[in-house]
Design an enzyme around this catalytic site. Structure first.
Site, mmCIF file in Angstrom:
data_model
loop_
_atom_site.group_PDB
_atom_site.id
_atom_site.type_symbol
_atom_site.label_atom_id
_atom_site.label_comp_id
_atom_site.label_asym_id
_atom_site.label_seq_id
_atom_site.Cartn_x
_atom_site.Cartn_y
_atom_site.Cartn_z
ATOM 1 N N SER A 144 0.847 -1.197 0.000
ATOM 2 C CA SER A 144 0.000 0.000 0.000
ATOM 3 C C SER A 144 0.877 1.239 0.000
ATOM 4 O O SER A 144 1.984 1.221 0.561
ATOM 5 C CB SER A 144 -0.906 0.008 1.234
ATOM 6 O OG SER A 144 -1.560 1.257 1.368
ATOM 7 N N TYR A 157 -1.579 0.844 10.623
ATOM 8 C CA TYR A 157 -1.707 0.108 9.359
ATOM 9 C C TYR A 157 -0.523 0.411 8.445
ATOM 10 O O TYR A 157 0.087 -0.499 7.860
ATOM 11 C CB TYR A 157 -3.017 0.503 8.683
ATOM 12 C CG TYR A 157 -3.188 -0.013 7.281
ATOM 13 C CD1 TYR A 157 -3.573 -1.326 7.035
ATOM 14 C CD2 TYR A 157 -2.968 0.830 6.178
ATOM 15 C CE1 TYR A 157 -3.737 -1.794 5.734
ATOM 16 C CE2 TYR A 157 -3.129 0.367 4.880
ATOM 17 C CZ TYR A 157 -3.518 -0.946 4.668
ATOM 18 O OH TYR A 157 -3.672 -1.405 3.383
#
Length: 251
Positions: A144, A157
């Site tokens: 990501s 995250y």
């Protein structure tokens, strides 16, 4: 074996209910993939995903797989590879977590890290060794852009994805020249169940767009893919901003 364009005929998805993974599997089945393994926690969603791919003409199998149980990974994945060569492993499991809640609950924060990073390190190494033993194949890892620089709104995250991204790059270097292709995929904000209800970020994308980028990356044997491609330039600029300036940005 892969076809002349680098696309797989057999596919193993770790995280078999991931929307990005399923969009990718659909695209590859339409192209040429004939055997698909969906590995994930047993659920109606996993069986539904398998049925959808069978309807497209693929020979689909499911396997019970838990990212949080690394001690089982060698056994589970070993049984899958024993059934025949796997041309591509798509490591697609992960959880977003709830930043505000997880900051107050370290156990929940650790679960995000263990799922996204520790579980992926285990599954990635087991898969890489199996691919190397058969002498060919691709390991595609969903990372990501959140891992590019810590942001106040999702640094738990993001830190897990930063670790995963670095691990994948190093694994690619370790496997260079072995016949195994490693590719890291860095999507931005993806409109999916995982992000439902969240404010949409600029340059948002879709599971289908990520799947398209993965296919192109396989054909090119890319080592890193950004989705959309413009994020590569954006994140390069953001990485080099002074911390005080970056902190004031609304990201």
């Amino acid at each position: 074996m892969k076809d002349a364009f680098g696309l797989p005929q057999s596919l193993l998805v770790l995280g078999g209910t991931s929307e990005i993974a399923l969009a990718t599997a659909r695209r590859l089945v339409v192209r040429r993939a004939r055997t698909v393994w969906l590995a994930g926690r047993p659920s109606p969603a996993l069986e539904s995903a398998a049925a959808e791919l069978r309807a497209l003409g693929a020979d689909v199998h499911t396997a019970a797989f838990d990212a949080l149980d690394p001690e089982s990974h060698e056994t589970v994945l070993g049984k899958i590879f024993a059934q025949g060569d796997i041309d591509m492993v798509l490591l697609a499991f992960g959880i977003l977590g709830d930043q505000a809640h997880d900051e107050r609950d370290p156990v929940a924060a650790v679960r995000v890290a263990q799922t996204n990073y520790t579980g992926a390190v285990s599954a990635g190494l087991v898969s890489a060794r199996a691919l190397q033993a058969q002498g060919h194949g691709s390991l595609v890892v969903l990372s990501s852009v959140a891992g590019e620089r810590a942001r106040r709104t999702n640094f738990i995250y993001g830190s897990s994805k930063a670790g995963l991204d670095t691990f994948t790059q190093g694994l690619g270097d370790a496997l260079h020249g072995t016949g195994v292709h490693v590719m890291v995929v860095r999507p931005g904000f993806v409109r999916s169940r995982m992000t439902a209800g969240l404010e949409e970020a600029p340059l948002a994308t879709t599971p289908e767009a990520v799947a398209t980028a993965i296919e192109l990356g396989l054909r090119r044997r890319s080592e890193a893919v950004w989705v959309p491609g413009a994020l590569r330039v954006v994140m390069s600029a953001l990485r080099h901003l002074p911390q005080g300036v970056f902190r004031r940005l609304s990201l």
